[in-house]
Motif scaffolding. Structure first.
Motif, short mmCIF file in Angstrom:
data_model
loop_
_atom_site.label_atom_id
_atom_site.label_comp_id
_atom_site.label_asym_id
_atom_site.label_seq_id
_atom_site.Cartn_x
_atom_site.Cartn_y
_atom_site.Cartn_z
N LYS A 100 -80.51 22.94 -9.88
CA LYS A 100 -80.73 24.00 -8.75
C LYS A 100 -82.09 24.50 -9.14
O LYS A 100 -82.39 25.26 -10.21
CB LYS A 100 -79.58 25.04 -8.90
N ASN A 142 -80.56 22.81 -3.90
CA ASN A 142 -79.69 21.92 -4.78
C ASN A 142 -80.27 20.50 -4.87
O ASN A 142 -80.34 19.73 -3.78
CB ASN A 142 -78.18 21.78 -4.22
N ASN A 187 -82.43 28.65 -4.65
CA ASN A 187 -81.24 28.28 -3.66
C ASN A 187 -81.22 26.89 -3.35
O ASN A 187 -80.21 26.43 -2.78
CB ASN A 187 -81.15 29.17 -2.59
#
Length: 352
Positions: A9, A14, A12
């Protein structure tokens, strides 16, 4: 390379692996600094790298150094970058726009206003700049006044906001490679006697103010910072205090909880080890001279969380797929690195 394929990550975001596209100047923007249609294709082709860090993008007219580099300070720039961001997102990637103020590494012929370059001090680098009329000596820059320094910090802030308005997922602040922020750090480019020169704290002050302003404007989770400690690009000499400046700078940047720190690594393993131990969040490392079989070594050993890829990704839009499959790599053509059309830009073939 086992850990390269682990998820991670960034802020924010992924990501599906530990690779990223390193920033690379390609000099294919329009005359006004707007990214062209080919730029959107170029970045979208490389979306499988996950996190794409754009080429250096000037936050102001004063920030431009080279011909045909993009900007992010006008409505036209925002519209151009929105096309890039949209296509990258549609292809499954994320985009951070690198904010690069060239400082003294510029020439009046290359900028929209044709004014003298600006820098911490009125000291020209012993270097030449490519212009539309050929190679020319870089002129003596104008020393930034205190008001100019504050205005330049605000230019970075506004450019960061413009990048987010354009749909980018974040920005990377270019504090490396001989450009303006790096010039403030280096003793032979910064001989100021005010609060931006002399001491360790003063030489790091501009970098910290820029990072603080950008993080305040768009969020620390959307802000990365790039450094190149010990690398003498742009005729810079960091001096005996250089390592201490970086130690202080990194400790202050760490307080901002930025998304990542991006290190252009020059080979000093002790320096990288110290940075790793001092940096609390995600560390990205770029080693331009490493062999392919060692690409994942820093991630596997914990020296880095992400490895950024430059020339290999330039010549292989499907670099991730080729690496996973053990496929052959296209050879990059240096003659097409800067400027031109689709040749050496968007026409490198994908693996069959």
């Amino acid at each position: 390379m086992t850990k390269l394929w682990n998820t991670i990550k960034v802020g924010n975001l992924n990501l599906q692996h530990r690779l990223a596209l390193a920033p690379m100047t390609r000099s294919r923007a329009l005359h006004d600094g707007t990214p062209g249609e080919l730029s959107a294709l170029y970045y979208a082709q490389r979306a499988s790298l996950g996190l794409l860090i754009s080429e250096g993008t000037q936050p102001s007219e004063d920030g431009q150094g080279y011909l045909y580099t993009p900007g992010i300070y006008t409505d036209a720039h925002i519209a151009g970058w929105k096309k890039v961001a949209d296509q990258v997102h549609q292809a499954g990637g994320y985009l951070f726009i690198q904010l690069m103020h060239a400082g003294r590494m510029s020439h009046p012929e290359n900028t929209p206003h044709h004014r003298q370059p600006v820098a911490p001090s009125a000291i020209a680098p012993k270097a030449q700049m490519f212009t539309a009329t050929g190679m020319q000596d870089i002129p003596v820059p104008r020393e930034l006044s205190l008001e100019d320094v504050k205005a330049t910090v605000e230019d970075f802030r506004k450019a960061a906001a413009a990048a987010i308005q354009a749909g980018a997922d974040g920005v990377e602040i270019h504090g490396a490679n001989g450009y303006l922020i790096h010039q403030f750090i280096s003793e032979n480019a910064n001989v100021r006697t005010d609060q931006y020169g002399g001491s360790i704290e003063n030489r790091a002050r501009f970098a910290i103010e820029v990072a603080t302003a950008v993080a305040e404007e768009i969020g620390a989770e959307r802000t990365g910072f790039r450094i190149s400690p010990g690398i003498p690009l742009g005729d810079l000499v960091e001096g005996d205090k250089g390592p201490e400046v970086y130690k202080y700078l990194i400790s202050e940047l760490a307080k901002l909880n930025l998304a990542y720190l991006h290190v252009l690594h020059g080979g000093n393993e002790e320096t990288l080890r110290e940075i790793r131990s001092a940096w609390p969040t995600l560390l990205m490392v770029n080693r331009p001279s490493r062999p392919l079989e060692e690409l994942g070594r820093d991630v596997d050993t914990g020296f880095a969380d992400i490895a950024s890829v430059g020339t290999w990704a330039l010549a292989n839009p499907d670099f991730v797929e080729r690496l996973k499959a053990g496929g052959p790599l296209n050879e990059a053509d240096p003659s097409t690195f800067y400027g031109g059309d689709q040749r050496g830009y968007t026409d490198y073939p994908a693996m069959n």
